[in-house]
Design a protein around this motif. Structure first.
Motif, PDB file in Angstrom:
ATOM      1  N   ALA A 127      -7.064   2.983   6.613  1.00 26.93           N
ATOM      2  CA  ALA A 127      -7.609   4.338   6.485  1.00 26.93           C
ATOM      3  C   ALA A 127      -7.364   5.214   7.710  1.00 26.93           C
ATOM      4  CB  ALA A 127      -9.120   4.257   6.219  1.00 26.93           C
ATOM      5  N   ASP A 128      -6.845   4.637   8.772  1.00 26.02           N
ATOM      6  CA  ASP A 128      -6.629   5.416   9.998  1.00 26.02           C
ATOM      7  C   ASP A 128      -5.172   5.293  10.439  1.00 26.02           C
ATOM      8  OD1 ASP A 128      -6.631   6.226  12.867  1.00 26.02           O
ATOM      9  OD2 ASP A 128      -8.792   6.367  12.554  1.00 26.02           O
ATOM     10  N   ASP A 129      -4.444   6.387  10.363  1.00 21.18           N
ATOM     11  CA  ASP A 129      -3.014   6.371  10.694  1.00 21.18           C
ATOM     12  C   ASP A 129      -2.756   5.998  12.145  1.00 21.18           C
ATOM     13  OD1 ASP A 129      -2.397   7.091   8.116  1.00 21.18           O
ATOM     14  OD2 ASP A 129      -2.208   9.234   8.554  1.00 21.18           O
ATOM     15  N   ILE A 130      -3.664   6.371  13.032  1.00 16.98           N
ATOM     16  CA  ILE A 130      -3.453   6.086  14.455  1.00 16.98           C
ATOM     17  C   ILE A 130      -3.367   4.579  14.690  1.00 16.98           C
ATOM     18  CG2 ILE A 130      -4.541   6.156  16.736  1.00 16.98           C
ATOM     19  CD1 ILE A 130      -5.530   8.933  16.105  1.00 16.98           C
ATOM     20  N   TRP A 131      -4.301   3.822  14.093  1.00 12.50           N
ATOM     21  CA  TRP A 131      -4.307   2.371  14.322  1.00 12.50           C
ATOM     22  C   TRP A 131      -3.255   1.671  13.474  1.00 12.50           C
ATOM     23  CZ3 TRP A 131      -6.259   1.416  18.664  1.00 12.50           C
ATOM     24  CH2 TRP A 131      -7.321   2.191  19.153  1.00 12.50           C
ATOM     25  N   THR A 132      -2.927   2.215  12.326  1.00 11.62           N
ATOM     26  CA  THR A 132      -1.834   1.651  11.523  1.00 11.62           C
ATOM     27  C   THR A 132      -0.505   1.781  12.265  1.00 11.62           C
ATOM     28  OG1 THR A 132      -2.966   2.193   9.437  1.00 11.62           O
ATOM     29  CG2 THR A 132      -0.580   1.831   9.344  1.00 11.62           C
ATOM     30  N   ASN A 133      -0.272   2.937  12.877  1.00 13.35           N
ATOM     31  CA  ASN A 133       0.956   3.150  13.649  1.00 13.35           C
ATOM     32  C   ASN A 133       0.960   2.318  14.931  1.00 13.35           C
ATOM     33  OD1 ASN A 133       1.918   4.996  11.768  1.00 13.35           O
ATOM     34  ND2 ASN A 133       0.989   6.753  12.806  1.00 13.35           N
ATOM     35  N   SER A 134      -0.215   2.147  15.528  1.00  8.85           N
ATOM     36  CA  SER A 134      -0.298   1.310  16.734  1.00  8.85           C
ATOM     37  C   SER A 134       0.085  -0.126  16.417  1.00  8.85           C
ATOM     38  CB  SER A 134      -1.714   1.359  17.308  1.00  8.85           C
ATOM     39  OG  SER A 134      -2.031   2.658  17.763  1.00  8.85           O
ATOM     40  N   ALA A 135      -0.340  -0.612  15.250  1.00  9.25           N
ATOM     41  CA  ALA A 135       0.002  -1.969  14.841  1.00  9.25           C
ATOM     42  C   ALA A 135       1.509  -2.116  14.632  1.00  9.25           C
ATOM     43  CB  ALA A 135      -0.749  -2.334  13.561  1.00  9.25           C
ATOM     44  N   ILE A 136       2.129  -1.078  14.100  1.00  8.90           N
ATOM     45  CA  ILE A 136       3.581  -1.098  13.893  1.00  8.90           C
ATOM     46  C   ILE A 136       4.305  -1.203  15.238  1.00  8.90           C
ATOM     47  CG2 ILE A 136       5.551   0.278  13.113  1.00  8.90           C
ATOM     48  CD1 ILE A 136       3.753   1.392  10.914  1.00  8.90           C
ATOM     49  N   GLN A 137       3.784  -0.507  16.243  1.00  6.45           N
ATOM     50  CA  GLN A 137       4.392  -0.547  17.568  1.00  6.45           C
ATOM     51  C   GLN A 137       4.175  -1.892  18.250  1.00  6.45           C
ATOM     52  OE1 GLN A 137       2.776   2.786  19.681  1.00  6.45           O
ATOM     53  NE2 GLN A 137       3.789   4.313  18.392  1.00  6.45           N
ATOM     54  N   ILE A 138       2.983  -2.464  18.072  1.00  5.48           N
ATOM     55  CA  ILE A 138       2.681  -3.753  18.705  1.00  5.48           C
ATOM     56  C   ILE A 138       3.457  -4.884  18.037  1.00  5.48           C
ATOM     57  CG2 ILE A 138       0.834  -5.472  19.031  1.00  5.48           C
ATOM     58  CD1 ILE A 138      -1.105  -3.170  19.445  1.00  5.48           C
ATOM     59  N   GLN A 139       3.569  -4.842  16.735  1.00  2.00           N
ATOM     60  CA  GLN A 139       4.280  -5.828  15.914  1.00  2.00           C
ATOM     61  C   GLN A 139       3.571  -7.179  15.863  1.00  2.00           C
ATOM     62  OE1 GLN A 139       8.381  -6.070  17.163  1.00  2.00           O
ATOM     63  NE2 GLN A 139       8.814  -3.972  16.547  1.00  2.00           N
ATOM     64  N   SER A 172       3.464  -6.490  12.260  1.00  4.78           N
ATOM     65  CA  SER A 172       3.089  -5.076  12.277  1.00  4.78           C
ATOM     66  C   SER A 172       1.954  -4.733  11.315  1.00  4.78           C
ATOM     67  CB  SER A 172       4.307  -4.184  11.968  1.00  4.78           C
ATOM     68  OG  SER A 172       5.309  -4.359  12.958  1.00  4.78           O
ATOM     69  N   LYS A 173       1.243  -5.735  10.848  1.00  3.52           N
ATOM     70  CA  LYS A 173       0.117  -5.514   9.939  1.00  3.52           C
ATOM     71  C   LYS A 173      -1.186  -5.987  10.577  1.00  3.52           C
ATOM     72  CE  LYS A 173       2.837  -5.922   5.681  1.00  3.52           C
ATOM     73  NZ  LYS A 173       2.712  -4.496   5.318  1.00  3.52           N
ATOM     74  N   ILE A 174      -2.235  -5.188  10.387  1.00  2.00           N
ATOM     75  CA  ILE A 174      -3.561  -5.539  10.902  1.00  2.00           C
ATOM     76  C   ILE A 174      -4.190  -6.592  10.003  1.00  2.00           C
ATOM     77  CG2 ILE A 174      -5.896  -4.679  11.329  1.00  2.00           C
ATOM     78  CD1 ILE A 174      -4.673  -1.967  11.982  1.00  2.00           C
ATOM     79  N   LEU A 175      -4.713  -7.655  10.618  1.00  2.00           N
ATOM     80  CA  LEU A 175      -5.424  -8.697   9.877  1.00  2.00           C
ATOM     81  C   LEU A 175      -6.922  -8.470  10.074  1.00  2.00           C
ATOM     82  CD1 LEU A 175      -3.278 -11.838  10.810  1.00  2.00           C
ATOM     83  CD2 LEU A 175      -2.965 -10.216   8.925  1.00  2.00           C
ATOM     84  N   PRO A 176      -7.585  -7.784   9.144  1.00  2.00           N
ATOM     85  CA  PRO A 176      -8.989  -7.399   9.345  1.00  2.00           C
ATOM     86  C   PRO A 176      -9.941  -8.580   9.487  1.00  2.00           C
ATOM     87  CG  PRO A 176      -8.298  -6.995   7.076  1.00  2.00           C
ATOM     88  CD  PRO A 176      -7.058  -7.324   7.842  1.00  2.00           C
ATOM     89  N   ASP A 177      -9.588  -9.735   8.915  1.00  2.00           N
ATOM     90  CA  ASP A 177     -10.467 -10.902   9.012  1.00  2.00           C
ATOM     91  C   ASP A 177     -10.535 -11.452  10.428  1.00  2.00           C
ATOM     92  OD1 ASP A 177     -11.018 -10.720   6.335  1.00  2.00           O
ATOM     93  OD2 ASP A 177      -9.563 -12.254   5.721  1.00  2.00           O
ATOM     94  N   THR A 178      -9.604 -11.031  11.297  1.00  2.00           N
ATOM     95  CA  THR A 178      -9.615 -11.502  12.691  1.00  2.00           C
ATOM     96  C   THR A 178     -10.420 -10.567  13.596  1.00  2.00           C
ATOM     97  OG1 THR A 178      -7.592 -10.284  13.299  1.00  2.00           O
ATOM     98  CG2 THR A 178      -7.325 -12.494  12.341  1.00  2.00           C
ATOM     99  N   TYR A 179     -11.061  -9.581  13.016  1.00  2.00           N
ATOM    100  CA  TYR A 179     -11.814  -8.575  13.768  1.00  2.00           C
ATOM    101  C   TYR A 179     -12.867  -9.240  14.657  1.00  2.00           C
ATOM    102  CZ  TYR A 179     -14.671  -4.344  14.514  1.00  2.00           C
ATOM    103  OH  TYR A 179     -15.369  -3.291  15.060  1.00  2.00           O
TER     104      TYR A 179
END
Length: 217
Positions: A127-139, A172-179
């Motif tokens: 739901a948040d482009d900033i963190w989605t794009n950050s994940a793409i950069q971090i990989q 490059s994908k966020i794993l929400p279960d690891t929050y």
């Protein structure tokens, strides 16, 4: 520091904010308020609601305080989980103003799980482009979710007071279960109260509205 003059809340910077306090007063379970909230001119998403709190279990003594909230509607109760925290209501005494500072801010511990619930859900939903794009950069690796009130320089790790949580990124994908929530995160620092990126803020408001509705029943 947070300061109040003539009922208007403003922000004054402080180099070393004190540790958060605990509120040792009993909230009134039922109350009503006809006064409109005070909006923060520098933070249109933040509202200050004037409400009573009782010092004694029998509610024989009550004092006015400001409840900080991301909802414009008054909280269902002075101890509502939707409240970020509280500040004493200070008025002018004679010709001199009396300030309520950062040292007077009291965090609401019931708000913390709602904050993390909203942030984790928003990250999982993309739901948040900033963190989605950050994940793409971090990989690959752990990504810190920083409070937007104090964004760290590129490649730097932010202040522990400003790191809301960490989450694992794979391919490059966020794993929400690891929050993982950051215990040192503070609702209010010298840089101001909690300030989320747009997508996270929208989700938090939705969660708070749901909780407020449930508390009002």
């Amino acid at each position: 520091m947070l300061a109040m003059r003539s009922g208007i809340v403003r922000l004054i910077r402080s180099t070393r904010p004190p540790p958060p306090k605990q509120l040792r007063i009993t909230p009134l379970r039922r109350w009503s308020s006809s006064q409109a909230p005070t909006a923060d001119p520098s933070r249109p998403d933040l509202f200050y609601h004037l409400l009573p709190f009782s010092r004694e279990p029998d509610h024989s003594q009550s004092i006015p305080i400001y409840a900080l909230s991301f909802l414009p509607a008054p909280p269902p109760s002075p101890g509502s989980a939707t409240i970020l925290g509280w500040l004493p209501a200070i008025t002018e005494a004679g010709t001199e103003d009396v300030d309520a500072g950062l040292n007077d801010f009291v965090e609401n511990p019931r708000f913390r799980p709602l904050l993390h619930e909203a942030v984790q859900q928003a990250l999982g939903e993309g739901a948040d482009d900033i963190w989605t794009n950050s994940a793409i950069q971090i990989q690959q690796g752990w990504m810190h979710i920083h409070d937007h009130r104090n964004v760290p320089a590129l490649g730097r790790i932010g202040d522990p007071d400003d790191i809301i949580a960490s989450v694992l990124v794979q391919d490059s994908k966020i794993l929400p279960d690891t929050y993982q929530a950051m215990p040192s995160y503070r609702f209010c620092t010298a840089d101001g109260p909690t300030q989320l990126t747009e997508g996270l803020a929208k989700k938090l408001k939705s969660v708070l509205e749901t909780v407020a509705s449930r508390e009002s029943q």
